[in-house]
Write an enzyme that holds these catalytic residues in place. Structure first.
Site, PDB file in Angstrom:
ATOM      1  N   ARG A  14     -81.666  39.879  18.091  1.00 36.36           N
ATOM      2  CA  ARG A  14     -83.211  40.137  18.580  1.00 36.36           C
ATOM      3  C   ARG A  14     -83.309  40.253  20.341  1.00 36.36           C
ATOM      4  O   ARG A  14     -83.946  41.293  20.503  1.00 36.36           O
ATOM      5  CB  ARG A  14     -84.064  38.918  18.186  1.00 36.36           C
ATOM      6  CG  ARG A  14     -84.195  38.759  16.554  1.00 36.36           C
ATOM      7  CD  ARG A  14     -85.257  37.662  16.238  1.00 36.36           C
ATOM      8  NE  ARG A  14     -86.472  38.074  16.628  1.00 36.36           N
ATOM      9  CZ  ARG A  14     -87.411  38.876  15.932  1.00 36.36           C
ATOM     10  NH1 ARG A  14     -86.956  38.850  14.658  1.00 36.36           N
ATOM     11  NH2 ARG A  14     -88.619  39.139  16.243  1.00 36.36           N
ATOM     12  N   THR A 107     -49.274  27.648  29.797  1.00 39.09           N
ATOM     13  CA  THR A 107     -49.954  27.126  28.849  1.00 39.09           C
ATOM     14  C   THR A 107     -51.301  27.708  28.432  1.00 39.09           C
ATOM     15  O   THR A 107     -51.494  28.618  28.960  1.00 39.09           O
ATOM     16  CB  THR A 107     -50.212  25.610  29.472  1.00 39.09           C
ATOM     17  OG1 THR A 107     -50.606  24.773  28.305  1.00 39.09           O
ATOM     18  CG2 THR A 107     -51.447  25.780  30.329  1.00 39.09           C
ATOM     19  N   HIS A 155    -105.165  23.165  41.354  1.00 41.08           N
ATOM     20  CA  HIS A 155    -105.431  22.401  40.268  1.00 41.08           C
ATOM     21  C   HIS A 155    -106.099  22.763  38.821  1.00 41.08           C
ATOM     22  O   HIS A 155    -107.093  22.279  38.437  1.00 41.08           O
ATOM     23  CB  HIS A 155    -106.517  21.150  40.954  1.00 41.08           C
ATOM     24  CG  HIS A 155    -105.920  20.554  42.158  1.00 41.08           C
ATOM     25  ND1 HIS A 155    -105.212  19.455  42.403  1.00 41.08           N
ATOM     26  CD2 HIS A 155    -106.478  21.041  43.664  1.00 41.08           C
ATOM     27  CE1 HIS A 155    -104.913  19.178  43.559  1.00 41.08           C
ATOM     28  NE2 HIS A 155    -105.558  20.142  44.392  1.00 41.08           N
ATOM     29  N   SER A 287    -102.058  39.712  15.762  1.00 46.12           N
ATOM     30  CA  SER A 287    -102.018  38.728  14.841  1.00 46.12           C
ATOM     31  C   SER A 287    -102.284  39.192  13.449  1.00 46.12           C
ATOM     32  O   SER A 287    -102.733  40.129  13.130  1.00 46.12           O
ATOM     33  CB  SER A 287    -103.477  37.987  15.111  1.00 46.12           C
ATOM     34  OG  SER A 287    -103.790  36.954  13.935  1.00 46.12           O
ATOM     35  N   ARG A 301     -92.688  34.616  24.685  1.00 45.41           N
ATOM     36  CA  ARG A 301     -91.097  34.584  24.539  1.00 45.41           C
ATOM     37  C   ARG A 301     -90.480  34.130  25.697  1.00 45.41           C
ATOM     38  O   ARG A 301     -89.274  33.562  25.670  1.00 45.41           O
ATOM     39  CB  ARG A 301     -90.725  36.116  24.243  1.00 45.41           C
ATOM     40  CG  ARG A 301     -89.236  35.944  23.497  1.00 45.41           C
ATOM     41  CD  ARG A 301     -88.803  37.387  23.060  1.00 45.41           C
ATOM     42  NE  ARG A 301     -89.806  37.679  22.162  1.00 45.41           N
ATOM     43  CZ  ARG A 301     -89.903  39.069  21.716  1.00 45.41           C
ATOM     44  NH1 ARG A 301     -89.219  40.051  22.364  1.00 45.41           N
ATOM     45  NH2 ARG A 301     -90.609  39.459  20.807  1.00 45.41           N
ATOM     46  N   ARG A 327     -57.072  16.540  31.551  1.00 43.39           N
ATOM     47  CA  ARG A 327     -57.805  17.167  30.745  1.00 43.39           C
ATOM     48  C   ARG A 327     -58.061  16.723  29.332  1.00 43.39           C
ATOM     49  O   ARG A 327     -57.272  15.821  28.927  1.00 43.39           O
ATOM     50  CB  ARG A 327     -57.233  18.585  30.432  1.00 43.39           C
ATOM     51  CG  ARG A 327     -56.576  18.872  28.967  1.00 43.39           C
ATOM     52  CD  ARG A 327     -57.011  19.735  28.320  1.00 43.39           C
ATOM     53  NE  ARG A 327     -58.248  20.513  27.972  1.00 43.39           N
ATOM     54  CZ  ARG A 327     -58.573  21.519  27.695  1.00 43.39           C
ATOM     55  NH1 ARG A 327     -57.646  22.478  27.362  1.00 43.39           N
ATOM     56  NH2 ARG A 327     -59.762  21.675  27.419  1.00 43.39           N
TER      57      ARG A 327
END
Length: 483
Positions: A14, A107, A155, A287, A301, A327
């Site tokens: 999305r 490695t 405020h 809506s 979002r 590690r």
């Protein structure tokens, strides 16, 4: 349809861009592993090891992992329970002349960690021009509305007037911090490539391969680093690169996430006041029940994704702190999730910021109505000072204003009517000395201080300096780098 019975990450399905999805895709991951094996074999050959040019060429010819090879690697991994060795086997089948020298001296973290550093660098390089474009778009918007007065709020209550452009300059300033943070993070990454370090960071395997020649081991480290597009290898690592690097990278994204939630929250408040709206498409539905609504869903979002982005910092901090000695593998699973998703989330936020800043709508008439409801009270000090200049006692002026202000306040609060303080002043003979100056004393433009000048200075100095390296981003309302 395949996949519809399985969970899909909404960041992919999305929200974020295809190019960011590709950076962390399986094909890019395993193709990057292969490219790193090419760098290693090439460099080892250049330093005198017995590797044929034909073997190198076979590796290069098959750097991109093909669809059928994913199945081969999956079967081998199920058998061996080791993803890297599964891909060593699969790559060796595609390049049989190189099968015997593939992964020589390395490695698993040679490919996994170096690849992750490449992904982090490339992902940051994707984010930066997008962020620069958002700053450019908001700067254009700020310049356009630099002198449009609006109520300031402290405020959560009406305060001294600012302008729409000046308020936007606050967002721009914070995004400039984010741009610098991300640039610094990217530039730091270029100097901490893991390179070729061996199983515990001692380079012992490579020292053996080169018969104790320390200079060739160091040269190998430098060669691979440069081929991968980094400036310097880190001098000392364990088996992995330090997970402190992940902390640093994710902190820059976390800080950006906080900015996103802050900006989204401001826009949502202004939409609630009906002063400003994000883009709303012609057939968009606000809506399912209330057909009249124009919900700020993009900004909502943005707040949601910004909040999620902020949470990734804890993943990196806790993973780094939990590492043992040279590690431990408890970092693996969480990093497979948190590193890609943090960048996908940041990319999704930039998609939203670009969309919002490209089409914000301002409603000056609503802004003026809201100013008219509060400005009479704010103008009282100017009125008192003007009366004093006309020879009226300040104390008498203050008392007259106090009485009329309380009467007007009662009308607003108790009767729900408009603020009528100015009308009361106009009909009171006490204020006759300044009646002809009343319009000027209550002009909203006289209450905005240096807002236009501040906006212009910010855009013409800090913004232009910050964006100069992003040549296609122009302060003219365009978004050439990102549409």
């Amino acid at each position: 349809m395949a996949g519809l019975d399985q969970y899909q990450n909404p960041l992919n399905s999305r929200y974020c861009s295809k190019e960011m999805q590709y950076v962390f895709s399986p094909r890019n991951r395993f193709s990057t592993w292969r490219q790193l094996w090419v760098y290693l074999a090439e460099s080892e050959r250049e330093l005198g090891l017995d590797i044929s040019q034909e073997a190198i060429q076979q590796l290069k010819d098959h750097v991109r992992i093909e669809d059928s090879e994913f199945d081969t690697a999956a079967i081998e991994e199920k058998r061996r329970r080791h993803d890297v060795m599964a891909h060593v086997h699969t790559y060796g089948l595609a390049a049989p002349l190189a099968a015997g020298i593939l992964h020589w001296g390395a490695t698993s973290c040679y490919v996994t960690d170096n690849a992750d550093l490449i992904f982090l660098r490339d992902a940051l390089n994707l984010l930066l021009p997008k962020l620069a474009t958002v700053i450019s778009l908001l700067s254009d918007f700020a310049i356009k509305h630099k002198a449009l007065p609006c109520l300031g709020y402290t405020h959560g209550q009406p305060a001294q007037l600012v302008t729409v452009g000046k308020r936007t300059s606050l967002w721009i300033t914070d995004l400039l911090y984010d741009l610098r943070n991300l640039e610094r993070t990217r530039d730091d990454l270029l100097q901490v490539f893991r390179g070729v370090k061996g199983t515990t960071g001692t380079q012992a395997s490579f020292l053996t391969i080169f018969k104790g020649d320390h200079s060739k081991v160091e040269e190998l480290d430098d060669l691979v680093t440069k081929k991968a597009g980094f400036l310097e290898p880190e001098i000392s690592t364990s088996q992995t690169y330090s997970r402190k690097i992940d902390v640093d990278v994710l902190h820059s994204l976390v800080s950006f996430g906080a900015t996103c939630e802050r900006i989204g929250g401001d826009i949502r408040h202004l939409a609630m006041f009906k002063e400003l709206e994000e883009p709303f498409e012609a057939e968009q539905i606000g809506s399912s029940a209330m057909a009249y609504k124009r919900d700020p869903m993009r900004s909502e979002r943005l707040c949601s994704l910004g909040r999620k982005l902020r949470n990734f910092g804890g993943d990196a901090e806790q993973t780094y702190a939990a590492q043992w000695l040279e590690r431990s593998l408890d970092d693996s699973a969480i990093r497979r999730i948190s590193l890609p998703e943090s960048f996908l989330c940041a990319d999704a936020c930039l998609q939203l910021l670009n969309n919002i800043s490209s089409g914000m709508v301002v409603y000056p008439a609503v802004i003026q109505r809201r100013i008219n409801a509060e400005l009479p009270f704010m103008a009282t000090e100017n009125i008192i000072m003007a009366l004093v200049e006309k020879g009226v006692s300040r104390q008498e002026a203050h008392e007259q204003i106090r009485v009329l202000s309380h009467e007007s306040g009662a009308v607003v609060k108790q009767e729900g009517k408009d603020n009528d303080l100015i009308d009361r002043i106009k009909t009171n003979p006490f204020f006759d000395p300044i009646i002809k100056d009343l319009d000027a004393l209550t002009d909203p433009r006289t209450f905005i201080g240096r807002c236009p000048e501040i906006v212009e200075k910010l855009v013409n100095t800090k913004v232009k300096k910050a964006l100069v390296k992003y040549g296609d981003v122009k302060l003219n309302g365009t978004a050439e780098l990102y549409v």
